[in-house]
Write an enzyme that holds these catalytic residues in place. Structure first.
Site, mmCIF file in Angstrom:
data_model
loop_
_atom_site.group_PDB
_atom_site.id
_atom_site.type_symbol
_atom_site.label_atom_id
_atom_site.label_comp_id
_atom_site.label_asym_id
_atom_site.label_seq_id
_atom_site.Cartn_x
_atom_site.Cartn_y
_atom_site.Cartn_z
ATOM 1 N N HIS A 52 0.148 2.145 -8.154
ATOM 2 C CA HIS A 52 -0.743 3.272 -7.866
ATOM 3 C C HIS A 52 -2.038 3.198 -8.685
ATOM 4 C CE1 HIS A 52 2.749 6.082 -6.365
ATOM 5 N NE2 HIS A 52 2.558 5.019 -5.588
ATOM 6 N N LEU B 155 0.865 -1.172 0.000
ATOM 7 C CA LEU B 155 0.000 0.000 0.000
ATOM 8 C C LEU B 155 0.905 1.225 0.000
ATOM 9 C CD1 LEU B 155 -2.815 -0.906 2.592
ATOM 10 C CD2 LEU B 155 -2.972 -0.905 0.095
ATOM 11 N N ASP B 156 0.495 2.272 -0.701
ATOM 12 C CA ASP B 156 1.310 3.466 -0.818
ATOM 13 C C ASP B 156 1.504 4.145 0.529
ATOM 14 O OD1 ASP B 156 1.128 2.944 -3.544
ATOM 15 O OD2 ASP B 156 -0.545 4.340 -3.823
ATOM 16 N N LEU B 157 2.469 5.029 0.582
ATOM 17 C CA LEU B 157 2.758 5.811 1.786
ATOM 18 C C LEU B 157 1.506 6.475 2.344
ATOM 19 C CD1 LEU B 157 5.079 7.103 3.592
ATOM 20 C CD2 LEU B 157 5.016 9.013 1.979
#
Length: 229
Positions: free
Chosen positions: A183, A100-102
């Protein structure tokens, strides 16, 4: 299993460190000091290190509520990693099941079982992921058909697979995807001229994030949950 590997896996030491421990005559098998790294540990044998028993721990399966501003990596020089929130033995052997992205929150799976992880992340499995997205521009009915038809993403050779866009209100939606491109959800909204302001993963496969987990908390999966994949 070789003795040096057994010591390494039960203590978190490197193989080199385990070899040094063996050479120091600190490890016994069934009461007998053993120094040979390549020695095979018999099934059911009692292995001790400085009179403390060493026992192999079975595979680890965790569910985490990933918080903001941390990365899905074991080490990172710029950001806090999700493993700073985890307190289990042999943490260095764990990995995240996908990423999962930042700035994305929600359901994250963590394990040391590579085959189990692969069954979830392999593109061939087309594992469902459901995200709750908050966007900057009003959503319209045409967006639903655009997601269902597949979207051209910048830098990609082929469009996304059909996805379900479930509009909750003017600026909130659930997105059901079966891919895991870089993303992806944010880029899908960008492809229709919108911007994701907040993104939260609610579900992987048929496993839903435990509502009792606060951001940064994790728990062990039940046997039934592990068997879902």
């Amino acid at each position: 299993m070789r003795l040096d590997r057994f010591v390494s896996e039960t203590t978190g030491m490197s193989r080199k460190e385990a070899t040094k421990v063996l050479q120091s005559a600190e490890v016994t098998i069934d009461g007998v000091v053993q120094k040979k790294a390549a020695l095979q540990v018999p099934d059911g044998a009692k292995v001790m290190w400085n009179n403390e028993p060493l026992e192999l721990i079975g595979p680890t399966y965790l569910m985490m509520h990933k918080p903001l501003d941390c990365v899905c990596a074991n080490h990172d020089s710029r950001h806090r990693t999700i493993f700073t929130y985890v307190d289990v033995p042999n943490i260095n052997k764990l990995h995240t099941v996908g990423r999962l992205d930042l700035d994305t929150t929600g359901l994250l799976l963590i394990t040391d079982d590579g085959q189990w992880s692969h069954r979830i992340t392999s593109p061939k499995q087309q594992c469902l992921k459901i995200y709750h997205a908050w966007v900057s521009e009003p959503l319209i009915e045409e967006n639903i058909s655009a997601f269902a038809a597949g979207l051209e993403l910048t830098g990609e050779d082929k469009p996304t697979a059909p996805a379900l866009l479930e509009i909750l209100n003017e600026r909130e939606a659930l997105v059901h995807v079966h891919e895991g491109r870089y993303h992806q959800v944010r880029r899908m909204f960008a492809a229709i001229g919108n911007n994701v302001e907040k993104l939260h993963r609610e579900q992987v496969g048929s496993l839903t994030l435990d509502a009792d987990l606060a951001p940064g908390e994790c728990r062990v999966l039940t046997a039934e949950e592990v068997a879902l994949f």
